[in-house]
Scaffold this motif. Structure first.
Motif, PDB file in Angstrom:
ATOM      1  N   ALA A 114       0.845  -1.329  -0.220  1.00 47.14           N
ATOM      2  CA  ALA A 114       0.194  -0.011   0.085  1.00 47.14           C
ATOM      3  C   ALA A 114       0.911   1.363  -0.014  1.00 47.14           C
ATOM      4  N   GLU A 171       0.367   5.581  -0.341  1.00 46.91           N
ATOM      5  CA  GLU A 171      -0.453   6.765  -0.564  1.00 46.91           C
ATOM      6  C   GLU A 171      -2.106   6.040  -0.257  1.00 46.91           C
ATOM      7  N   GLY A 172      -2.289   5.232   0.480  1.00 42.70           N
ATOM      8  CA  GLY A 172      -3.670   4.924   0.639  1.00 42.70           C
ATOM      9  C   GLY A 172      -4.227   3.890  -0.342  1.00 42.70           C
ATOM     10  N   HIS A 173      -3.363   3.929  -1.440  1.00 45.30           N
ATOM     11  CA  HIS A 173      -3.926   2.904  -2.393  1.00 45.30           C
ATOM     12  C   HIS A 173      -3.215   1.462  -2.159  1.00 45.30           C
TER      13      HIS A 173
END
Ligand code: ZN
Lengths: 190, 257
Positions: free
Chosen positions: B177, B179-181
């Motif tokens: 993961a 940057e929150g992706h």
């Protein structure tokens, strides 16, 4: 950010880093000196030290006081050997038998006495020609001025082994430098 | 004492590692043995020769600069460094690394925060992946095994490519993961080094490669075919550029900036 990142991070107080800076960084020269004599190459030595410093930083939590120089030099040495192990074998294998390296003690000659003290180039070559176990021992002793106990703890050897390796390293250096001096002499005469 | 014993002990004597009794024994032997006395004199000279400063290899400036705080800017550094402590607490391990890498901090201040916050996160992910058991979820050198492994685990299909011929063998993949992706991470090797390549979908179609240096690590980011790519490794920058070029090979990508 993944959850386990925080788990890893939380065990690492920021305060520890400042003492890493204060305790470990002063020995960067010592680290490089050892790495450079082991690797015999500037770029490789820098790789070894870079990796060793990162390892030292990562494991700094497990360093419980004591001599930071000895601790760091042990990491440098381990890093060198672990990186070297992974390099494809191109004459890099070198087994060292502590019993098989007895050197016939040559008696000193007057020529040898004169030249040992002078020739840096020859000294460097002679040092680089030593097998790694002898080279690291003599470098730690003569250039880094470590005690036998410190060398034993950096190299993971017994003190008796350190002593006999030092003796053999010096005997070899003397033999090589004496041979060198005779060659130079012969050359000069012609 | 015989010469045989003396031969070993005179080194320990020279190194000041003998106790009083042994020291007396070796000096007594040397009084009556010319050969050992001459040897001792030679080893003393050898020691003197080895203490010449030119034999001691000091760390090159580049290496020192990477690890040491710039001495001249102590005053200037005090303010950002206080901020760094907060940053270190927020960013954990990577933030802590910042404390020993003030050089990086100045770089970080100069550039836009976005690129470097990502670099930050990418290197931390890379470092974490180097922890035992963290590197790979699927171990395979076969791109046809690695690609299907991601199916159903991500809402996109990552581009998987073996680059053995170019000197960057694929060794596996894992979910990660950034940057929150959720991102796909491919793991490649370059000799002794590991390269992590992250990818996730992007709104923009393409952007030029941007390289960032971080404390001995290089991070190269680019966008191609509506996919963000970030490569990170401790290989030298030239090698990592070579890697990204090899990966980009058959995709239309703007040239390196
Ligand atoms: Zn004797």
């Amino acid at each position: 950010m993944p959850a386990d990142f925080h788990r890893i991070a939380s065990g690492r107080p920021a305060a520890g880093s400042t003492s890493f800076e204060a305790q470990v960084l002063p020995y960067l020269d010592a680290a490089y000196n050892l790495a450079r004599w082991l690797a015999r190459d500037d770029a490789d030595a820098q790789d070894v030290v870079q990796e060793a410093m990162l390892r030292a930083f990562r494991y700094f939590d497990s360093f419980r006081g004591g001599d930071a120089r000895v601790w760091l030099l042990a990491i440098v040495r381990n890093t060198f050997y672990s990186l070297r192990m992974k390099v494809p074998p191109d004459g890099m294998q070198e087994t060292f038998d502590d019993d098989a390296h007895a050197v016939v003690d040559e008696q000193p000659t007057p020529e040898a006495r004169m030249l040992i003290a002078l020739d840096v180039g020859a000294l460097q070559k002679a040092l680089e020609n030593l097998p790694h176990p002898l080279r690291e021992t003599i470098v730690l002793r003569e250039l880094e001025e470590c005690s036998y106990k410190e060398i034993a703890s950096i190299t993971g050897q017994k003190i008796g082994t350190v002593m006999s390796r030092l003796a053999r390293a010096r005997e070899r250096l003397r033999a090589e430098l004496t041979r060198h001096s005779t060659e130079v002499r012969r050359h000069d005469v012609q | 004492m015989m010469c045989n014993d003396a031969r070993l002990l005179l080194h320990a004597y020279l190194d000041d590692e003998l106790d009083a009794a042994q020291s007396v024994a070796i000096t007594r032997h040397m009084h009556s043995c010319e050969a050992c006395t001459a040897s001792y004199a030679q080893y003393t000279e050898l020691r003197k020769a080895l203490s010449q400063p030119s034999l001691y290899r000091r760390a090159p400036d580049a290496l020192r600069a990477q690890w040491q705080a710039p001495k001249s800017s102590t005053a200037a550094a005090s303010k950002p460094r206080r901020r760094l402590v907060g940053l270190a607490m927020a960013a954990g391990f990577v933030g802590a690394l910042l404390l020993v890498a003030p050089t990086w901090f100045y770089l970080w201040q100069q550039h836009g925060a976005n690129t470097n916050q990502l670099a930050d996160e990418v290197v931390s992910s890379h470092l974490r992946s180097m922890q035992p058991q963290h590197l790979m979820d699927v171990v395979s050198t076969d791109q046809h095994t690695v690609k299907p492994w991601f199916e159903g685990k991500l809402d996109f299909s990552p581009r998987v490519k073996d680059l053995s011929d170019e000197g960057f063998p694929l060794i596996g993949g894992r979910l990660d993961a950034l940057e929150g992706h959720s991102v796909a991470a491919l793991i490649y090797k370059r000799r002794l080094h590991v390269i992590n390549l992250y990818q996730w979908p992007s709104a923009s179609t393409a952007s030029a490669s941007v390289a960032t240096q971080w404390h001995g690590y290089t991070v190269i980011r680019w966008t191609a075919g509506n996919m963000n790519y970030v490569a990170v490794s401790d290989v030298n920058e030239a090698d990592l550029r070579k890697f990204t070029l090899a990966f980009q090979d058959d995709v239309t990508t703007p040239p390196m900036r």
